[in-house]
Scaffold this motif. Structure first.
Motif, PDB file in Angstrom:
ATOM      1  N   UNK A 288      23.509  76.925 -52.219  1.00  0.00           N
ATOM      2  CA  UNK A 288      24.473  76.084 -52.913  1.00  0.00           C
ATOM      3  C   UNK A 288      23.747  75.032 -53.735  1.00  0.00           C
ATOM      4  N   UNK A 289      24.238  74.832 -54.954  1.00  0.00           N
ATOM      5  CA  UNK A 289      23.672  73.862 -55.888  1.00  0.00           C
ATOM      6  C   UNK A 289      24.659  72.712 -56.021  1.00  0.00           C
ATOM      7  N   UNK A 290      24.221  71.525 -55.659  1.00  0.00           N
ATOM      8  CA  UNK A 290      25.113  70.371 -55.651  1.00  0.00           C
ATOM      9  C   UNK A 290      25.733  70.133 -57.023  1.00  0.00           C
ATOM     10  N   UNK A 291      26.895  69.488 -57.014  1.00  0.00           N
ATOM     11  CA  UNK A 291      27.533  69.124 -58.274  1.00  0.00           C
ATOM     12  C   UNK A 291      26.588  68.217 -59.053  1.00  0.00           C
ATOM     13  N   UNK A 292      26.454  68.490 -60.317  1.00  0.00           N
ATOM     14  CA  UNK A 292      25.546  67.730 -61.165  1.00  0.00           C
ATOM     15  C   UNK A 292      26.178  67.500 -62.527  1.00  0.00           C
ATOM     16  N   UNK A 293      25.602  66.604 -63.289  1.00  0.00           N
ATOM     17  CA  UNK A 293      26.035  66.356 -64.660  1.00  0.00           C
ATOM     18  C   UNK A 293      25.534  67.511 -65.517  1.00  0.00           C
ATOM     19  N   UNK A 294      26.459  68.301 -66.044  1.00  0.00           N
ATOM     20  CA  UNK A 294      26.084  69.453 -66.873  1.00  0.00           C
ATOM     21  C   UNK A 294      26.102  69.132 -68.363  1.00  0.00           C
ATOM     22  N   UNK A 295      26.530  67.933 -68.726  1.00  0.00           N
ATOM     23  CA  UNK A 295      26.642  67.593 -70.146  1.00  0.00           C
ATOM     24  C   UNK A 295      25.450  66.790 -70.636  1.00  0.00           C
ATOM     25  N   UNK A 296      24.914  65.902 -69.804  1.00  0.00           N
ATOM     26  CA  UNK A 296      23.705  65.172 -70.204  1.00  0.00           C
ATOM     27  C   UNK A 296      22.560  66.127 -70.539  1.00  0.00           C
ATOM     28  N   UNK A 300      20.395  65.816 -73.931  1.00  0.00           N
ATOM     29  CA  UNK A 300      18.947  65.572 -73.852  1.00  0.00           C
ATOM     30  C   UNK A 300      18.178  66.652 -74.605  1.00  0.00           C
ATOM     31  N   UNK A 301      18.535  67.903 -74.341  1.00  0.00           N
ATOM     32  CA  UNK A 301      17.838  69.024 -74.974  1.00  0.00           C
ATOM     33  C   UNK A 301      18.035  69.012 -76.491  1.00  0.00           C
ATOM     34  N   UNK A 302      19.270  68.810 -76.931  1.00  0.00           N
ATOM     35  CA  UNK A 302      19.545  68.817 -78.370  1.00  0.00           C
ATOM     36  C   UNK A 302      18.802  67.675 -79.066  1.00  0.00           C
ATOM     37  N   UNK A 303      18.817  66.508 -78.468  1.00  0.00           N
ATOM     38  CA  UNK A 303      18.092  65.380 -79.058  1.00  0.00           C
ATOM     39  C   UNK A 303      16.604  65.679 -79.165  1.00  0.00           C
ATOM     40  N   UNK A 304      16.059  66.300 -78.119  1.00  0.00           N
ATOM     41  CA  UNK A 304      14.644  66.658 -78.143  1.00  0.00           C
ATOM     42  C   UNK A 304      14.352  67.629 -79.283  1.00  0.00           C
ATOM     43  N   UNK A 305      15.237  68.590 -79.488  1.00  0.00           N
ATOM     44  CA  UNK A 305      15.050  69.543 -80.591  1.00  0.00           C
ATOM     45  C   UNK A 305      15.056  68.832 -81.941  1.00  0.00           C
ATOM     46  N   UNK A 306      15.982  67.894 -82.122  1.00  0.00           N
ATOM     47  CA  UNK A 306      16.044  67.155 -83.381  1.00  0.00           C
ATOM     48  C   UNK A 306      14.781  66.328 -83.574  1.00  0.00           C
ATOM     49  N   UNK A 307      14.357  65.630 -82.531  1.00  0.00           N
ATOM     50  CA  UNK A 307      13.180  64.769 -82.640  1.00  0.00           C
ATOM     51  C   UNK A 307      11.911  65.570 -82.909  1.00  0.00           C
ATOM     52  N   UNK A 308      11.841  66.786 -82.356  1.00  0.00           N
ATOM     53  CA  UNK A 308      10.653  67.620 -82.523  1.00  0.00           C
ATOM     54  C   UNK A 308      10.790  68.622 -83.658  1.00  0.00           C
ATOM     55  N   UNK A 352      15.016  79.771 -66.697  1.00  0.00           N
ATOM     56  CA  UNK A 352      14.811  78.594 -65.858  1.00  0.00           C
ATOM     57  C   UNK A 352      14.046  77.487 -66.561  1.00  0.00           C
ATOM     58  N   UNK A 353      13.339  77.808 -67.617  1.00  0.00           N
ATOM     59  CA  UNK A 353      12.630  76.772 -68.371  1.00  0.00           C
ATOM     60  C   UNK A 353      13.597  75.746 -68.950  1.00  0.00           C
ATOM     61  N   UNK A 354      14.868  76.124 -69.103  1.00  0.00           N
ATOM     62  CA  UNK A 354      15.851  75.223 -69.690  1.00  0.00           C
ATOM     63  C   UNK A 354      16.566  74.363 -68.654  1.00  0.00           C
ATOM     64  N   UNK A 355      16.239  74.532 -67.380  1.00  0.00           N
ATOM     65  CA  UNK A 355      16.909  73.733 -66.353  1.00  0.00           C
ATOM     66  C   UNK A 355      16.595  72.249 -66.529  1.00  0.00           C
ATOM     67  N   UNK A 356      17.638  71.435 -66.592  1.00  0.00           N
ATOM     68  CA  UNK A 356      17.509  69.979 -66.631  1.00  0.00           C
ATOM     69  C   UNK A 356      18.491  69.421 -65.609  1.00  0.00           C
ATOM     70  N   UNK A 357      17.988  68.631 -64.685  1.00  0.00           N
ATOM     71  CA  UNK A 357      18.863  68.074 -63.641  1.00  0.00           C
ATOM     72  C   UNK A 357      19.188  66.613 -63.916  1.00  0.00           C
ATOM     73  N   UNK A 358      20.453  66.271 -63.825  1.00  0.00           N
ATOM     74  CA  UNK A 358      20.915  64.895 -63.779  1.00  0.00           C
ATOM     75  C   UNK A 358      22.021  64.818 -62.725  1.00  0.00           C
ATOM     76  N   UNK A 359      22.031  63.735 -61.965  1.00  0.00           N
ATOM     77  CA  UNK A 359      23.013  63.612 -60.889  1.00  0.00           C
ATOM     78  C   UNK A 359      24.435  63.585 -61.448  1.00  0.00           C
TER      79      UNK A 359
END
Length: 374
Positions: A288-296, A300-308, A352-359
């Motif tokens: 089981x994977x705890x409830x997490x923020x799926x929108x941050x 985060x990823x999109x901003x990183x793409x723009x910045x890079x 899995x390289x795209x996994x980003x965790x935020x509570x």
């Protein structure tokens, strides 16, 4: 990709959230608290002055605009990107206008109602040197990404069958049951099933079949109550799913292979824990994977793409492919026959390289909106 957006402040991409409906208030706006390393919420756009006033207070946002002032916002110098959280029929217009102003676009799915709309959005962003990303939050969620790895590993043998049900009881009067918004079950929840089948089989379907059904419930005068679809994939594999606006909440999927089965319980949800159940050679295990923020993570990823200056994935093409499948399913339902798809190709898949965790976010107070389902 040449970056034509305004200068970024302090290494952060500054966002305007366009539309302050349920998904924006319940998930997108709170997510910026978890994305502060490279993202900032600096503008809000809505025609509801109460929403603007209350969300301004809650999130400390000073730049407030009506829809009539959208172009003023785009050229204000206060934002670098928009997160479009509007009804589907408005995605194209608001994306193209942003692109022409040199503003990057993160857009809720489905990308748009038609293939032509999607292609115009992709073209406008490319011609104006800005990034476009479809907001597929599950491409960054660990439970779904581990499901992909399990199927890919061969642990359940050769994957042969995908099956899913995604249903909810939509409230009367919600935009999802108003036909003018191009919202029906396939667009709203079926897109998750289609996208999951594609990333779990790691192929594109070649043919589809669909049946639509509605009872006598007055909610479904403008859109169908439910759709049952079947997709044929290369290697003679079959994916089937049913999506509904008039049934008890369910959001599960399974992949059946030649040696075992993978089942994802609440696999599409963002307010409930995702559980993977794996059965191989008669033995079953669960994680089981705890409830997490799926929108941050998306932000985060999109901003990183723009910045890079990096092409984001899921791209506009990913959104276009799902919309082509949705439109073909509706064609099948109308014609009462299978429909062959255009030859679809896709090299990139979530991993899995795209996994980003935020509570998980604290449930916010909502203003002038109701949850879409009962």
């Amino acid at each position: 990709m040449k970056n034509r957006s305004p200068h970024h402040h302090a290494g952060k991409i500054r966002y305007a959230v366009v539309g302050l409906g349920h998904i924006a208030q319940n998930a997108i706006l709170p997510a910026f608290a978890h994305a502060g390393k490279n993202s900032a919420l600096t503008a809000l756009i809505s025609d509801d002055p109460t929403k603007l006033r209350e969300m301004s207070r809650s999130y400390g946002v000073e730049n407030l605009f009506s829809y009539d002032d959208y172009d003023v916002c785009l050229r204000s110098g206060e934002i670098d990107a928009v997160y479009i959280a509007l009804p589907n029929n408005l995605h194209r217009e608001y994306c193209v206008r942003a692109a022409r102003a040199g503003i990057h676009v993160l857009c809720e799915k489905p990308l748009a109602p038609t293939e032509d709309d999607c292609q115009e959005m992709i073209r406008a962003c490319a011609e104006n040197g800005v990034s476009l990303m479809a907001a597929y939050r599950l491409h960054f969620e660990r439970g779904n990404l581990e499901a992909i790895e399990i199927v890919k590993s061969g642990k359940i043998g050769e994957p042969r069958i995908f099956n899913s049900v995604f249903s909810q009881q939509v409230q009367p009067g919600n935009t999802r049951v108003k036909g003018r918004y191009d919202q029906g079950p396939l667009y709203d929840v079926g897109v998750y099933c289609i996208n999951a089948a594609r990333y779990l089989f790691r192929e594109e379907p070649t043919e589809v079949m669909c049946f639509s059904a509605s009872g006598k419930d007055p909610r479904f005068r403008d859109v169908e109550e439910m759709d049952a679809a079947m997709l044929r994939f290369p290697g003679e594999r079959l994916a089937s799913f049913t999506c509904s606006f008039g049934a008890w909440d369910t959001a599960d999927f399974e992949v059946v292979g030649t040696r075992g089965r993978l089942r994802a319980i609440h696999g599409y949800e963002y307010t409930q824990a995702v559980t993977l159940e794996i059965t191989v050679d008669g033995r079953t295990g669960k994680k089981t994977y705890e409830v997490r923020d799926q929108f941050a993570p998306e932000i985060i990823y999109f901003s990183d793409c723009v910045l890079r200056n990096k092409e984001p994935e899921p791209s506009g093409i990913e959104g276009l492919l799902d919309v082509h499948i949705i439109r073909s399913l509706y064609e099948s339902a109308r014609a009462g026959r299978p429909v062959r798809l255009k030859e679809l190709t896709r090299q990139k898949r979530p991993s899995l390289r795209q996994n980003i965790y935020r509570r998980r976010v604290v449930k916010p107070r909502l203003v002038h909106v109701k949850a879409p389902s009962a």
